[in-house]
Design an enzyme around this catalytic site. Sequence first.
Site, PDB file in Angstrom:
ATOM      1  CD  GLU A 156     -49.278  -2.330   4.787  1.00  0.00           C
ATOM      2  OE1 GLU A 156     -48.986  -3.414   5.316  1.00  0.00           O
ATOM      3  OE2 GLU A 156     -50.413  -1.832   4.853  1.00  0.00           O
ATOM      4  NE  ARG A 191     -55.611  -8.098  11.238  1.00  0.00           N
ATOM      5  CZ  ARG A 191     -54.303  -8.336  11.149  1.00  0.00           C
ATOM      6  NH1 ARG A 191     -53.440  -7.322  11.141  1.00  0.00           N
ATOM      7  NH2 ARG A 191     -53.845  -9.569  11.082  1.00  0.00           N
ATOM      8  CE  LYS A 208     -53.513 -11.119   7.350  1.00  0.00           C
ATOM      9  NZ  LYS A 208     -52.356 -10.335   6.895  1.00  0.00           N
TER      10      LYS A 208
END
Length: 358
Positions: A241, A103, A205
């Site tokens: 989210e 990720r 992220k």
Amino acid sequence: MRFKSSSFQRRLQTSFNSKDKTYRYFSSNPAFALQQPRKASYNMKCCEDGNFVQGNLTHYGNIQFSPFAAVLNYGQGIIEGLKVNRKEDGRLLLFRPDQHALRMKMGAQRMCMPSPSIHQFIHAVKQTALANIRWVPPPGKGSLYIRPLLIGSGPVLGVGPAPEYMFLTYASPVGNYFKQDKTPLSLYVEEEEVRAFSGGVGGVKSVSNYGPVLKALVRAKSLGFSDVLYLDSVNKKYLEEVSAANIFTLKGNVISTPPTSGTILPGITRKSIIEIARGLGFQVEERSISVHELTEADEVFCTGTAVGVAAVGSVTYRGTRFEFKVGENTVCQALGSTLVGIQTGLIEDKEEWIINIH
């Protein structure tokens, strides 16, 4: 400063005593824990050819770089977060670090940054955990949270990629993410502010993703809510989210969660829960979920590295409060218990998600 394994490692081999008052204070006061001196961090820098050289352990402390550093001026940075748990026999267990490494690599590509290899990432996390072994809480008392950070540390005045990059990992003991411990969450549906938009960086992220959620989060908390549930930026209709967690709904035997199509972070816990749920016989759908479907949901829960699997007791939308089943004998509890069991070595790791590092 480079350390040899001898005396430096030996000084860090003392484990927590479960009756230690200091540790209990850490668990309930994460801000205090962050103020305490961590014993070590792991650092490495990127060469001019775009490859990271072998890193080394250093004493935890402030880092120094130019005020013109790309991360400070243009937000060129990626974070990760993963936990180390201690088994009853003292071994340390690391959960799916390869997925976190992948990720970070995908996020770095989006942010025009080089990234450490998967091997380098996992090695850095292992070294950080071992160097801070005395900070790993006893079984069932918490975890050691490890924060990998990739930043554009080199100076740049005009908008552009940094000329130099730094990758570092550091750690802190943690308890439950939400102060209410196991109290079900109460979420507030945010309609004014948006977390991400199509074509942006909501799916990675990035360090720049979290500052923009603070305004809505502080407002929601001032009204007595646990967190904010964001909607899509186009229709203001579909669930996206929570501030730092993915969202799931349950109706009958069907578990639904929004798809990770660019605006939603592809959580490692999210991915794991989907696989666990399918293994337990649930039908899992990754699809757009209208906020109006909350009126028919049996359960709602959040997932994330920090929160684990957290039950949502209520969601408030336009002044209407929707309540959901929580507590014993819920699907949320079953999924959360299975996940924690695998992470702590109490349930057989059939998928080989766990790495033993001590």
